[in-house]
Enzyme design. Structure first.
Site, PDB file in Angstrom:
ATOM      1  N   TYR A 154       0.830  -1.208   0.000  1.00 41.08           N
ATOM      2  CA  TYR A 154       0.000   0.000   0.000  1.00 41.08           C
ATOM      3  C   TYR A 154       0.873   1.269   0.000  1.00 41.08           C
ATOM      4  O   TYR A 154       0.632   2.203  -0.770  1.00 41.08           O
ATOM      5  CB  TYR A 154      -0.912  -0.034   1.228  1.00 41.08           C
ATOM      6  CG  TYR A 154      -1.911   1.086   1.321  1.00 41.08           C
ATOM      7  CD1 TYR A 154      -3.068   1.084   0.532  1.00 41.08           C
ATOM      8  CD2 TYR A 154      -1.735   2.148   2.211  1.00 41.08           C
ATOM      9  CE1 TYR A 154      -4.002   2.109   0.631  1.00 41.08           C
ATOM     10  CE2 TYR A 154      -2.663   3.168   2.319  1.00 41.08           C
ATOM     11  CZ  TYR A 154      -3.796   3.147   1.532  1.00 41.08           C
ATOM     12  OH  TYR A 154      -4.725   4.163   1.627  1.00 41.08           O
ATOM     13  N   LYS A 158       0.969   4.153  -2.876  1.00 41.04           N
ATOM     14  CA  LYS A 158       0.584   5.550  -2.606  1.00 41.04           C
ATOM     15  C   LYS A 158       1.765   6.513  -2.811  1.00 41.04           C
ATOM     16  O   LYS A 158       1.565   7.669  -3.199  1.00 41.04           O
ATOM     17  CB  LYS A 158       0.007   5.670  -1.190  1.00 41.04           C
ATOM     18  CG  LYS A 158      -1.323   4.929  -1.018  1.00 41.04           C
ATOM     19  CD  LYS A 158      -2.395   5.472  -1.954  1.00 41.04           C
ATOM     20  CE  LYS A 158      -3.750   4.840  -1.734  1.00 41.04           C
ATOM     21  NZ  LYS A 158      -4.790   5.392  -2.617  1.00 41.04           N
TER      22      LYS A 158
HETATM   23  P1  NAP Z   1     -13.347   2.109   1.000  1.00 40.84           P
HETATM   24  O1  NAP Z   1     -14.435   2.635   1.857  1.00 40.84           O
HETATM   25  O2  NAP Z   1     -12.778   0.755   1.276  1.00 40.84           O
HETATM   26  O3  NAP Z   1     -13.818   2.198  -0.525  1.00 40.84           O
HETATM   27  C1  NAP Z   1     -12.977   1.774  -1.546  1.00 40.84           C
HETATM   28  C2  NAP Z   1     -13.609   2.131  -2.862  1.00 40.84           C
HETATM   29  O4  NAP Z   1     -12.730   1.732  -3.923  1.00 40.84           O
HETATM   30  C3  NAP Z   1     -14.927   1.430  -3.081  1.00 40.84           C
HETATM   31  O5  NAP Z   1     -15.858   2.339  -3.603  1.00 40.84           O
HETATM   32  C4  NAP Z   1     -14.587   0.359  -4.123  1.00 40.84           C
HETATM   33  O6  NAP Z   1     -15.655   0.060  -5.026  1.00 40.84           O
HETATM   34  C5  NAP Z   1     -13.491   1.050  -4.901  1.00 40.84           C
HETATM   35  N1  NAP Z   1     -12.680   0.093  -5.653  1.00 40.84           N
HETATM   36  C6  NAP Z   1     -11.828  -0.839  -5.176  1.00 40.84           C
HETATM   37  N2  NAP Z   1     -11.284  -1.522  -6.196  1.00 40.84           N
HETATM   38  C7  NAP Z   1     -11.801  -1.015  -7.335  1.00 40.84           C
HETATM   39  C8  NAP Z   1     -11.613  -1.289  -8.722  1.00 40.84           C
HETATM   40  N3  NAP Z   1     -10.770  -2.249  -9.138  1.00 40.84           N
HETATM   41  N4  NAP Z   1     -12.304  -0.574  -9.633  1.00 40.84           N
HETATM   42  C9  NAP Z   1     -13.151   0.407  -9.237  1.00 40.84           C
HETATM   43  N5  NAP Z   1     -13.372   0.719  -7.938  1.00 40.84           N
HETATM   44  C10 NAP Z   1     -12.698   0.021  -6.997  1.00 40.84           C
HETATM   45  O7  NAP Z   1     -12.080   3.080   1.019  1.00 40.84           O
HETATM   46  P2  NAP Z   1     -11.947   4.619   1.418  1.00 40.84           P
HETATM   47  O8  NAP Z   1     -11.477   4.679   2.805  1.00 40.84           O
HETATM   48  O9  NAP Z   1     -13.139   5.386   1.005  1.00 40.84           O
HETATM   49  O10 NAP Z   1     -10.695   4.995   0.489  1.00 40.84           O
HETATM   50  C11 NAP Z   1     -10.805   5.764  -0.683  1.00 40.84           C
HETATM   51  C12 NAP Z   1      -9.413   6.172  -1.110  1.00 40.84           C
HETATM   52  O11 NAP Z   1      -8.797   6.921  -0.055  1.00 40.84           O
HETATM   53  C13 NAP Z   1      -8.478   4.991  -1.371  1.00 40.84           C
HETATM   54  O12 NAP Z   1      -7.630   5.274  -2.452  1.00 40.84           O
HETATM   55  C14 NAP Z   1      -7.688   4.887  -0.080  1.00 40.84           C
HETATM   56  O13 NAP Z   1      -6.448   4.265  -0.270  1.00 40.84           O
HETATM   57  C15 NAP Z   1      -7.553   6.356   0.268  1.00 40.84           C
HETATM   58  N6  NAP Z   1      -7.258   6.599   1.696  1.00 40.84           N
HETATM   59  C16 NAP Z   1      -8.146   6.235   2.663  1.00 40.84           C
HETATM   60  C17 NAP Z   1      -7.820   6.488   3.996  1.00 40.84           C
HETATM   61  C18 NAP Z   1      -8.736   6.123   5.128  1.00 40.84           C
HETATM   62  O14 NAP Z   1      -8.327   6.293   6.281  1.00 40.84           O
HETATM   63  N7  NAP Z   1      -9.955   5.678   4.904  1.00 40.84           N
HETATM   64  C19 NAP Z   1      -6.601   7.098   4.305  1.00 40.84           C
HETATM   65  C20 NAP Z   1      -5.732   7.459   3.278  1.00 40.84           C
HETATM   66  C21 NAP Z   1      -6.070   7.213   1.969  1.00 40.84           C
HETATM   67  P3  NAP Z   1     -16.668  -1.194  -4.806  1.00 40.84           P
HETATM   68  O15 NAP Z   1     -17.235  -1.049  -3.439  1.00 40.84           O
HETATM   69  O16 NAP Z   1     -17.675  -1.029  -5.883  1.00 40.84           O
HETATM   70  O17 NAP Z   1     -15.821  -2.438  -4.959  1.00 40.84           O
END
Ligand code: NAP
Length: 246
Positions: A154, A158
């Site tokens: 990861y 990133k």
């Molecule tokens: P999440 O709730 O787990 O949601 C992940 C999303 O990515 C879902 O909508 C999923 O779609 C989509 N996804 C995964 N694989 C995919 C693919 N192959 N094609 C299209 N869509 C795909 O994650 P989140 O926390 O909202 O994270 C969103 C972004 O923020 C990510 O890039 C994550 O790394 C980044 N981020 C999050 C955090 C945190 O603390 N939450 C911190 C830093 C960065 P489906 O549900 O339809 O599969």
């Protein structure tokens, strides 16, 4: 703020992507909600946006596959006639200590987080270059800046997103296209729900603002970068992390 702008948001059915889609629609954008599997949540989101007077469509695509990423961007353009904003938000984690991390777990995280961002950016840029305008916002993570135990895949993906953001920002600047990254810290979503209570307590103790962020707090920064208020900003990484990394 985003009146009439056409925006594609990847992985927008839930979590941070959903919050960005809701906020973009509220600010007047025509929103393309990409999802891979969460159709139920996407239907609910489309209804919420339409009931609030917004405009949105949903397109299913696995952004780690070139033909699907291409189709996503092309269908968005076909439906709304142009493409102003791309938010590369879709991402996954497959955490494990280095010695236990399988090749598959490494590859799938790189394929979605890094290659998916590359593929969507490439196909969106084809349209934006002709328009001579566009804004690309990549969702990275503070882990891409600092590294983190158990996240070799990861963190690499990133950090890669940050490097790619700066390279592409340099390539596309002369055509009026900006490319920036947002690096969230710990945000309350399904992704951080997977963490144990013990890990959550320990991380909160290390965050100067003493709490996790919420998805709308990331969306606020993405909306700003997508707006004309950010016209003179490119190649930057904006952290939304409660002071975790400084
Ligand atoms: P999440 O709730 O787990 O949601 C992940 C999303 O990515 C879902 O909508 C999923 O779609 C989509 N996804 C995964 N694989 C995919 C693919 N192959 N094609 C299209 N869509 C795909 O994650 P989140 O926390 O909202 O994270 C969103 C972004 O923020 C990510 O890039 C994550 O790394 C980044 N981020 C999050 C955090 C945190 O603390 N939450 C911190 C830093 C960065 P489906 O549900 O339809 O599969």
């Amino acid at each position: 703020m985003l009146n009439g702008k056409v925006a594609v948001i990847t992985g927008a059915g839930r979590g941070i992507g959903r919050a960005i889609a809701l906020q973009f629609a509220e600010y007047g954008a025509k929103v393309v909600i990409n999802y891979r599997s969460s159709i139920g949540q996407v239907e609910e989101l489309l209804t919420t946006i339409k009931n609030a007077g917004g405009e949105a469509i949903a397109i299913q695509a696995d952004i780690s596959r070139e033909e699907e990423a291409k189709k996503l961007i092309e269908e968005a353009k076909k439906h709304f006639g142009r493409l102003d904003v791309l938010v590369n938000n879709a991402g996954i984690t497959k955490d494990n200590l280095l010695m236990r991390m399988s090749e598959d777990d490494f590859n799938s995280v790189m394929d979605i987080n890094l290659k998916g961002t590359f593929l969507c950016t490439k196909h969106a840029a084809t349209i934006m270059l002709k328009q001579r305008s566009g804004k690309i916002i990549n969702i990275s993570s503070v882990v891409g800046l600092t590294g983190n135990m158990g996240q070799a895949n990861y963190a690499a993906s990133k950090a890669g997103v940050i490097g790619m953001t700066k390279a592409v920002a340099r390539e596309l600047a002369c055509r009026g296209i900006t490319v920036n990254a947002v690096a969230p810290g710990f945000i309350e979503t399904d992704m951080t729900d997977q963490l144990s209570e013990k890990v959550k307590e320990a991380t909160i103790a290390s965050i100067p603002l003493k709490r996790y962020g919420v998805a709308s707090e990331v969306a606020n920064v993405v909306s700003f970068l997508a707006s004309e208020a950010a016209n003179y900003i490119t190649g930057q990484v904006l952290q939304v992390d409660g002071g975790l990394v400084m």
